[in-house]
Design a protein around this motif. Structure first.
Motif, PDB file in Angstrom:
ATOM      1  N   ILE A 270       0.835  -1.204   0.000  1.00 23.86           N
ATOM      2  CA  ILE A 270       0.000   0.000   0.000  1.00 23.86           C
ATOM      3  C   ILE A 270       0.872   1.256   0.000  1.00 23.86           C
ATOM      4  O   ILE A 270       0.587   2.232  -0.706  1.00 23.86           O
ATOM      5  CB  ILE A 270      -0.938  -0.024   1.220  1.00 23.86           C
ATOM      6  N   THR A 271       1.930   1.249   0.789  1.00 21.40           N
ATOM      7  CA  THR A 271       2.830   2.403   0.845  1.00 21.40           C
ATOM      8  C   THR A 271       3.448   2.692  -0.509  1.00 21.40           C
ATOM      9  O   THR A 271       3.524   3.849  -0.945  1.00 21.40           O
ATOM     10  CB  THR A 271       3.936   2.152   1.889  1.00 21.40           C
ATOM     11  N   ILE A 272       3.886   1.658  -1.209  1.00 18.14           N
ATOM     12  CA  ILE A 272       4.497   1.836  -2.528  1.00 18.14           C
ATOM     13  C   ILE A 272       3.476   2.369  -3.526  1.00 18.14           C
ATOM     14  O   ILE A 272       3.749   3.306  -4.287  1.00 18.14           O
ATOM     15  CB  ILE A 272       5.106   0.512  -3.028  1.00 18.14           C
ATOM     16  N   VAL A 273       2.278   1.790  -3.539  1.00 19.62           N
ATOM     17  CA  VAL A 273       1.232   2.221  -4.474  1.00 19.62           C
ATOM     18  C   VAL A 273       0.848   3.677  -4.229  1.00 19.62           C
ATOM     19  O   VAL A 273       0.666   4.462  -5.172  1.00 19.62           O
ATOM     20  CB  VAL A 273      -0.010   1.308  -4.354  1.00 19.62           C
ATOM     21  N   ALA A 274       0.744   4.073  -2.967  1.00 19.69           N
ATOM     22  CA  ALA A 274       0.326   5.436  -2.636  1.00 19.69           C
ATOM     23  C   ALA A 274       1.422   6.459  -2.909  1.00 19.69           C
ATOM     24  O   ALA A 274       1.136   7.600  -3.293  1.00 19.69           O
ATOM     25  CB  ALA A 274      -0.091   5.501  -1.168  1.00 19.69           C
ATOM     26  N   ALA A 275       2.685   6.064  -2.724  1.00 21.76           N
ATOM     27  CA  ALA A 275       3.789   7.018  -2.854  1.00 21.76           C
ATOM     28  C   ALA A 275       4.321   7.147  -4.270  1.00 21.76           C
ATOM     29  O   ALA A 275       4.931   8.164  -4.610  1.00 21.76           O
ATOM     30  CB  ALA A 275       4.931   6.607  -1.915  1.00 21.76           C
ATOM     31  N   PRO A 277       3.074   7.767  -7.387  1.00 20.21           N
ATOM     32  CA  PRO A 277       2.775   8.946  -8.217  1.00 20.21           C
ATOM     33  C   PRO A 277       3.503  10.206  -7.776  1.00 20.21           C
ATOM     34  O   PRO A 277       3.982  10.981  -8.609  1.00 20.21           O
ATOM     35  CB  PRO A 277       1.251   9.098  -8.080  1.00 20.21           C
ATOM     36  N   ILE A 278       3.599  10.422  -6.465  1.00 24.09           N
ATOM     37  CA  ILE A 278       4.317  11.598  -5.964  1.00 24.09           C
ATOM     38  C   ILE A 278       5.802  11.504  -6.289  1.00 24.09           C
ATOM     39  O   ILE A 278       6.447  12.489  -6.659  1.00 24.09           O
ATOM     40  CB  ILE A 278       4.113  11.743  -4.445  1.00 24.09           C
ATOM     41  N   LEU A 279       6.371  10.308  -6.179  1.00 23.81           N
ATOM     42  CA  LEU A 279       7.785  10.115  -6.497  1.00 23.81           C
ATOM     43  C   LEU A 279       8.061  10.364  -7.976  1.00 23.81           C
ATOM     44  O   LEU A 279       9.153  10.811  -8.348  1.00 23.81           O
ATOM     45  CB  LEU A 279       8.218   8.697  -6.126  1.00 23.81           C
ATOM     46  N   VAL A 280       7.086  10.086  -8.835  1.00 18.71           N
ATOM     47  CA  VAL A 280       7.263  10.316 -10.267  1.00 18.71           C
ATOM     48  C   VAL A 280       7.229  11.808 -10.578  1.00 18.71           C
ATOM     49  O   VAL A 280       8.000  12.306 -11.404  1.00 18.71           O
ATOM     50  CB  VAL A 280       6.169   9.569 -11.059  1.00 18.71           C
ATOM     51  N   VAL A 281       6.359  12.550  -9.899  1.00 22.90           N
ATOM     52  CA  VAL A 281       6.186  13.979 -10.192  1.00 22.90           C
ATOM     53  C   VAL A 281       7.281  14.823  -9.550  1.00 22.90           C
ATOM     54  O   VAL A 281       7.730  15.820 -10.138  1.00 22.90           O
ATOM     55  CB  VAL A 281       4.793  14.442  -9.707  1.00 22.90           C
ATOM     56  N   TYR A 282       7.727  14.440  -8.365  1.00 20.61           N
ATOM     57  CA  TYR A 282       8.641  15.298  -7.588  1.00 20.61           C
ATOM     58  C   TYR A 282       9.917  15.696  -8.319  1.00 20.61           C
ATOM     59  O   TYR A 282      10.318  16.865  -8.231  1.00 20.61           O
ATOM     60  CB  TYR A 282       8.983  14.620  -6.262  1.00 20.61           C
ATOM     61  N   PRO A 283      10.617  14.800  -9.040  1.00 16.21           N
ATOM     62  CA  PRO A 283      11.869  15.224  -9.697  1.00 16.21           C
ATOM     63  C   PRO A 283      11.688  16.386 -10.667  1.00 16.21           C
ATOM     64  O   PRO A 283      12.607  17.196 -10.840  1.00 16.21           O
ATOM     65  CB  PRO A 283      12.319  13.953 -10.440  1.00 16.21           C
TER      66      PRO A 283
END
Length: 300
Positions: A270-275, A277-283
């Motif tokens: 669940i943590t990986i699935v939720a995080a 999209p944010i990890l993709v956008v942040y860079p």
């Protein structure tokens, strides 16, 4: 022949600095890598512990459990919609208010600023807020995700502080050319505020994406308004209440045990699935994020 001290000092500094940065990177990345490893490890094996950087027993059963039923996909769409719309509208309206309150010739600037700032310290509470949403007919309404967060006092202060660092001559020149306040805001202020707007956009987007409590309070009775975070929270809660761990401990057969998920393994997935999209956008926003924080704190 003596050692040139002036040449040695930069080498020592860069070496120690590199070692320190590598150590910080390892400490920062390890929790994520460990969570990723646990999410791909068999639930019954995870109970034994000892999973660090690599899964011991590979499986995709944890992710199958997350995506089982299909409701996660519609919830993902609602989360994306509320994040995009909520971020764009809140950013535009908050920056418009920040520009208005940054103008020294606006006579109501100080009282309105004080009123907005007070909302950061005082709240009516959960029950009055619920009845307010009810009176506004926002219960079981998609707009309940958007309207309450349109204006943020903290974000307004950050944007206003940044606007106050801009040369006043730019705004005066626009007015001399015949531009009104709205045209000045759209054509001059917004383009110059890209760093701080990207910073605030990240704040808003992360808050919208991670929010689930408002779904629980105001839209839990409508499945088509359920968000990704709320669905994942329900999945985690049901997993923690299940007896899968007890079944494994009581001698369930190996084939069945391999297909079981445990609260620890499902939480990791669940943590990986939720995080993700944010990890993709942040860079893409990182350079604006750092730049905006630096410049936004120059002047009050």
């Amino acid at each position: 022949m003596g050692i040139n001290k002036s040449r040695l000092e930069p080498i020592v500094f860069h070496t120690l600095n590199g070692i320190l940065m590598i150590a910080i990177a390892i400490v920062t990345l390890y929790p994520f890598v460990n969570t990723l490893a646990v999410s791909f490890n068999a639930g019954n094996d995870t109970i034994r512990g000892g999973i660090y950087l690599w899964p011991r027993v590979w499986t995709d059963q944890n992710y199958r459990a997350v995506f089982a039923g299909g409701t996660i996909f519609s919830a993902f769409g609602i989360s994306v919609a509320r994040t995009v719309l909520g971020t764009v509208l809140s950013l535009f309206l908050t920056s418009m208010l920040a520009y208005t309150l940054s103008r020294k010739d606006y006579i109501l600037r100080k009282p309105i600023t004080i009123f907005v700032v007070l909302t950061m310290y005082f709240s009516a509470g959960l029950i009055p807020t619920y009845f307010l949403m009810k009176d506004l007919h926002l219960l079981n309404n998609f707009l309940v995700y958007i309207i309450p967060g349109l204006i943020s006092a903290f974000n307004m202060i950050v944007i206003r502080t940044y606007i106050q660092t801009l040369p006043e001559g730019l705004i005066e020149s626009a007015k001399i050319d015949g531009a009104g306040d709205f045209r000045t805001f759209i054509s001059i202020i917004l383009p110059l505020c890209q760093p701080v707007l990207a910073t605030v956009a990240l704040f808003i987007a992360v808050g919208q994406w991670n929010s689930w409590f408002d779904t629980f309070l105001y839209a839990s009775s409508k499945q088509n308004l359920s968000t990704l975070q709320y669905e994942l929270m329900k999945l985690l809660s049901s997993s923690m209440n299940s007896n899968s761990s007890a079944a494994v401990a009581n001698g369930a057969d190996l084939g069945a045990a391999r297909n079981m998920v445990t609260p620890v393994s499902i939480r990791a997935a669940i943590t990986i699935v939720a995080a993700l999209p944010i990890l993709v956008v942040y860079p893409f926003l990182q350079k604006y994020f750092v730049h905006g924080l630096q410049l936004g704190g120059v002047k009050e």
